[in-house]
Design a protein around this motif. Structure first.
Motif, mmCIF file in Angstrom:
data_model
loop_
_atom_site.group_PDB
_atom_site.id
_atom_site.type_symbol
_atom_site.label_atom_id
_atom_site.label_comp_id
_atom_site.label_asym_id
_atom_site.label_seq_id
_atom_site.Cartn_x
_atom_site.Cartn_y
_atom_site.Cartn_z
ATOM 1 N N ARG A 404 11.699 15.013 -22.647
ATOM 2 C CA ARG A 404 12.976 15.498 -22.138
ATOM 3 C C ARG A 404 13.996 15.559 -23.277
ATOM 4 N NH1 ARG A 404 16.558 11.336 -21.694
ATOM 5 N NH2 ARG A 404 15.690 9.256 -21.963
ATOM 6 N N ALA A 466 13.056 19.106 -24.202
ATOM 7 C CA ALA A 466 13.133 20.263 -23.321
ATOM 8 C C ALA A 466 14.401 21.067 -23.555
ATOM 9 C CB ALA A 466 13.056 19.793 -21.865
ATOM 10 N N ARG A 467 15.550 20.397 -23.735
ATOM 11 C CA ARG A 467 16.797 21.138 -23.914
ATOM 12 C C ARG A 467 16.785 21.935 -25.215
ATOM 13 N NH1 ARG A 467 19.397 16.321 -22.660
ATOM 14 N NH2 ARG A 467 20.536 16.355 -24.634
ATOM 15 N N ALA A 470 14.581 24.936 -24.741
ATOM 16 C CA ALA A 470 15.264 25.969 -23.963
ATOM 17 C C ALA A 470 16.260 26.729 -24.828
ATOM 18 C CB ALA A 470 15.975 25.329 -22.772
ATOM 19 N N THR A 484 15.970 24.992 -16.803
ATOM 20 C CA THR A 484 15.339 23.731 -17.208
ATOM 21 C C THR A 484 15.143 22.851 -15.991
ATOM 22 O OG1 THR A 484 17.483 22.705 -17.683
ATOM 23 C CG2 THR A 484 16.347 23.798 -19.514
ATOM 24 N N SER A 485 14.070 22.084 -16.013
ATOM 25 C CA SER A 485 13.753 21.156 -14.932
ATOM 26 C C SER A 485 13.226 19.873 -15.553
ATOM 27 C CB SER A 485 12.708 21.755 -13.985
ATOM 28 O OG SER A 485 12.397 20.862 -12.935
ATOM 29 N N VAL A 502 11.705 25.966 -18.459
ATOM 30 C CA VAL A 502 11.318 24.886 -19.364
ATOM 31 C C VAL A 502 11.328 23.588 -18.566
ATOM 32 C CG1 VAL A 502 11.815 23.701 -21.521
ATOM 33 C CG2 VAL A 502 12.326 26.147 -21.282
#
Length: 733
Positions: A404, A466-467, A470, A484-485, A502
């Motif tokens: 994450r 993840a960020r 993205a 995003t999730s 993402v």
């Protein structure tokens, strides 16, 4: 003077009044003794206690009801010395007690509602014995808190049995029709089900449950999270309508959850879907217990005695003579052991059905990335970029990122040593595009960082979150929306329109119509974890994401960035989780590792662990592995300049204790009893160590009993340092 005389007279009257023995209430004429399990989770008190039943409470004080009793006093019949009030549950009524002294009386019946039937008491006792725990601990997991207002509500009448549903997509499986016929006939088959990829598994679970209900029996299905429960709940409502099943999840809230639990306990509803705590749901006339995705860590209870849902349901299937099913898109090694032992039978589809349902899987290895200029500059290999571009022409594209955040791990650009906090030696992460460095353990902001190894001041991303992914994809595909999730916000569904989604593993939303493509990035991160189950867990996460993609016949494609020669990667390419599990199980047979053997971990200070090991009488031929240093949650920094530093340090330390990132190198992660590159270690009095105990198959019950007896002996001697005993630990390394 008058005031003092009056006070003296009042004190004298009070003394005389208190000295008069109170008239004891009359006892019940029939079965005046109640055998009670009290809410004391101590090993040396793991037994039943006898209490007298007053005649005024006899009608309500029935087996299974909650009561209040005094516990811990010297004279059982003396209210002044009878100990404090605690909760208990009556397990049976007796004519006489085998205790020779006077019995304390039940103080109050909390509710006449029976909450612990005999079958559930028997299950709780079996689970406690298997995991070297106490009955009180298991009951605290099995019984929800009481809400008097809910108990006062009248019970509804149960609905009649529904008709048997059609076979549906079960026709695609070898033995699919047979298991439905067996459930309809009231039989109890045991199966390990490897589900086909695609969106049909919730409907298939619903049809199993509906078939059980049509036969007049109950059904219980446990799933790893609320998202999966919601999908099965929706499928059941579509198949059966409302009122025939109940969903037990924490999202419902304490009062509503107790209302639903009472509906199950009273027999109003006989079909239950829920998360981990639902494994103890008191379903009447149980005909089926089922578990979805047993490899998910959410099925391992965190509270003592830390039972696993799969093992609890195995015990329930044996004791209540119900059917048993463990299913998933992959096959865990533990489930493969059930098949290998002959206890359960495989339930699989033929290869033609697998090929028809699975997407096309392609790999990008290390050599491909090294030769790919696009991969070195944009972190997205050319093959993945091309498949994503083509997929966006027809629908959404899923991008799975193992971590994450923005950059959960930062490292020195020159020597690639892990960037560490100067206060607590925790890993530093970049929290956004502004380059701010924050410790993921203590929350301290690091200003003017320099590498302690080479003195470099430039950072690189050793793991991109993840960020950040993205952000990079948004630049690569400027006209495509990016969603995003993850932990902060988990999406359940996404529309069937072109978009990049993402997500971290387990947070992938379902796409209406399926994803056009999926990119599985940083596969090495999942495979390189220092864990016995690393390959198994990596394959489980990849299959979960890839199963959301359209079949190859509809253009669905998956790209995984990982070395293609690895066993887990090949299992994904061939879509053969059963073969992977069988191979892994064969290797563990040769090495004597779980689930072939039973293991227990003993963790505590060196003195406490040595004390328990002196007292325990281990089964013959027990292998003792260790002791080795056991990691502890990190210590927060002494001082942090940012506002609310104390609160952030506490939350960061608590989060790190649960979500400790995998080690890049053993010297980079602090171990109690050792040092790190930053030379930070705990004081000697806080060090812990762990010993692993291994026994051959069939001797796990002896090991659990021996450890529990040793714990009880230590506690009976008085206060001592704690030792944590866990049967079947998941994190054996």
């Amino acid at each position: 003077m008058e005031i003092s005389v009056a006070s003296a007279r009042k004190a004298a009257r009070s003394a005389v009044k208190s000295a008069k023995p109170k008239k004891q209430p009359e006892l019940a004429a029939e079965l005046p003794v109640a055998r009670i399990v009290v809410d004391k989770a101590l090993s040396h008190l793991d037994q039943f206690f006898d209490y007298a039943v007053p005649a005024s409470m006899s009608a309500d004080a029935q087996p299974g009801v909650r009561v209040r009793v005094r516990f811990g006093g010297h004279a059982a019949g003396d209210r002044r010395r009878g100990g404090g009030l605690i909760d208990g549950i009556i397990v049976e009524r007796l004519a006489t007690s085998d205790y020779s002294g006077p019995l304390a009386r039940i103080e109050r019946v909390l509710s006449p509602e029976p909450v612990l039937p005999d079958r559930m008491l028997d299950l709780a006792r079996a689970v406690a014995d298997r995991y070297a725990g106490t009955l009180a601990d298991v009951l605290s997991l099995a019984l929800p808190p009481r809400h008097a207002r809910v108990e006062a509500e009248p019970a509804e009448e149960p609905l009649p049995a529904p008709p048997r549903p059609e076979t549906g997509s079960w026709a695609r499986y070898e033995g699919g029709q047979d298991i439905l016929d067996a459930l309809s006939a009231g039989e109890s088959p045991r199966s390990v089900w490897t589900a086909l990829p695609g969106p049909t598994w919730p409907d298939e679970i619903a049809r199993l449950m509906a078939t059980c209900l049509a036969a007049g029996r109950g059904a219980l299905v446990v799933l790893p999270d609320g998202k999966a429960v919601g999908r099965v709940d929706e499928a059941l409502e579509h198949l059966l309508g409302r009122g025939r099943h109940i969903a037990l999840t924490a999202d419902a809230g304490p009062e509503e959850r107790y209302r639903r639990w009472l509906a199950v306990s009273r027999g109003t509803v006989k079909a239950v879907v829920g998360t981990r705590a639902a494994m103890f749901a008191p379903v009447a006339d149980l005909g089926l217990v089922a578990l979805w995705d047993d490899g998910d860590s959410a099925h391992a209870e965190l509270h003592a005695p830390q039972p696993h849902v799969r093992e609890v349901l195995v015990v329930r299937a044996l004791r209540e003579r119900s059917a048993f099913l463990v299913g998933g898109l992959t096959t865990s090694v533990d489930a493969a052991q059930l098949v290998r032992s002959g206890w359960a039978q495989p339930l699989e589809a033929v290869r033609t059905e697998v090929r028809a349902a699975a997407p096309l899987v392609r790999t990008v290895g290390d050599l491909d990335v090294a030769r790919d200029e696009a991969a070195r500059t944009a972190r997205l290999p050319s093959l993945a970029w091309d498949i994503a571009r083509r997929g966006l022409e027809t629908g959404p594209v899923l991008v799975q990122v193992p971590r994450r955040g923005y950059v959960p791990h930062a490292a020195c650009q020159r020597c690639r040593a892990s960037a560490r906090c100067g206060g607590c030696a925790g890993p530093l992460e970049l929290t956004g595009s502004d380059g701010a460095l924050v410790c993921s353990w203590c929350g301290r902001h690091e200003v003017g960082w320099r590498c302690q190894e080479c003195g470099g001041a430039q950072l690189r991303a050793s793991i991109v979150g993840a960020r950040r992914t993205a952000e990079e994809l948004g630049r690569a595909f400027p006209r495509v929306p990016v969603r995003t999730s993850g932990r902060d916000a988990v999406l359940s569904v996404v529309p069937d329109v072109p978009a990049l989604v993402v997500a971290t593993p387990g947070a992938e939303p379902v796409a209406a119509g399926g994803y056009a493509a999926a990119l599985l990035l940083d596969g090495w991160l999942l495979l390189n974890r220092p864990d016995l189950r690393a390959g198994e867990e990596a394959l489980r996460r990849w299959l979960a994401a890839a199963s959301l993609v359209r079949p190859a016949s509809a253009g669905g494609a998956v790209v995984i960035v990982a070395e293609p020669t690895l066993r887990a990667v090949q299992a994904l390419v061939r879509w053969d989780p059963q073969g992977f599990a069988r191979t892994e199980l064969g290797e563990r047979h040769e090495l004597g590792l779980p689930p072939v053997s039973r293991m227990a971990s003993v963790t505590g200070s060196p003195t406490a662990v040595a004390d328990l090991m002196r007292l325990v009488r281990l089964p013959q031929d027990t292998d003792i592995l260790g002791p080795v240093p056991a990691p502890l949650p990190p210590r927060p920094a002494v001082a942090t300049p940012a506002r609310n530093a104390k609160t952030r340090a506490k939350s960061a330390a608590a989060r790190a204790a649960i979500e400790r990132p995998p080690a890049e190198a053993s010297t980079d992660i602090p171990l109690w009893g050792g040092t790190t590159r930053a030379q930070v270690g705990p004081p000697p009095e806080e060090r812990r160590e762990r010993i692993l105990l291994r026994v051959s198959p069939g001797r796990g019950a002896e090991l659990a009993a021996a450890l529990k007896a040793a714990q009880a002996l230590r506690m009976s001697r008085g206060p001592s340092e704690p030792v944590w005993v866990r049967m079947d630990p998941l994190d054996i390394g």
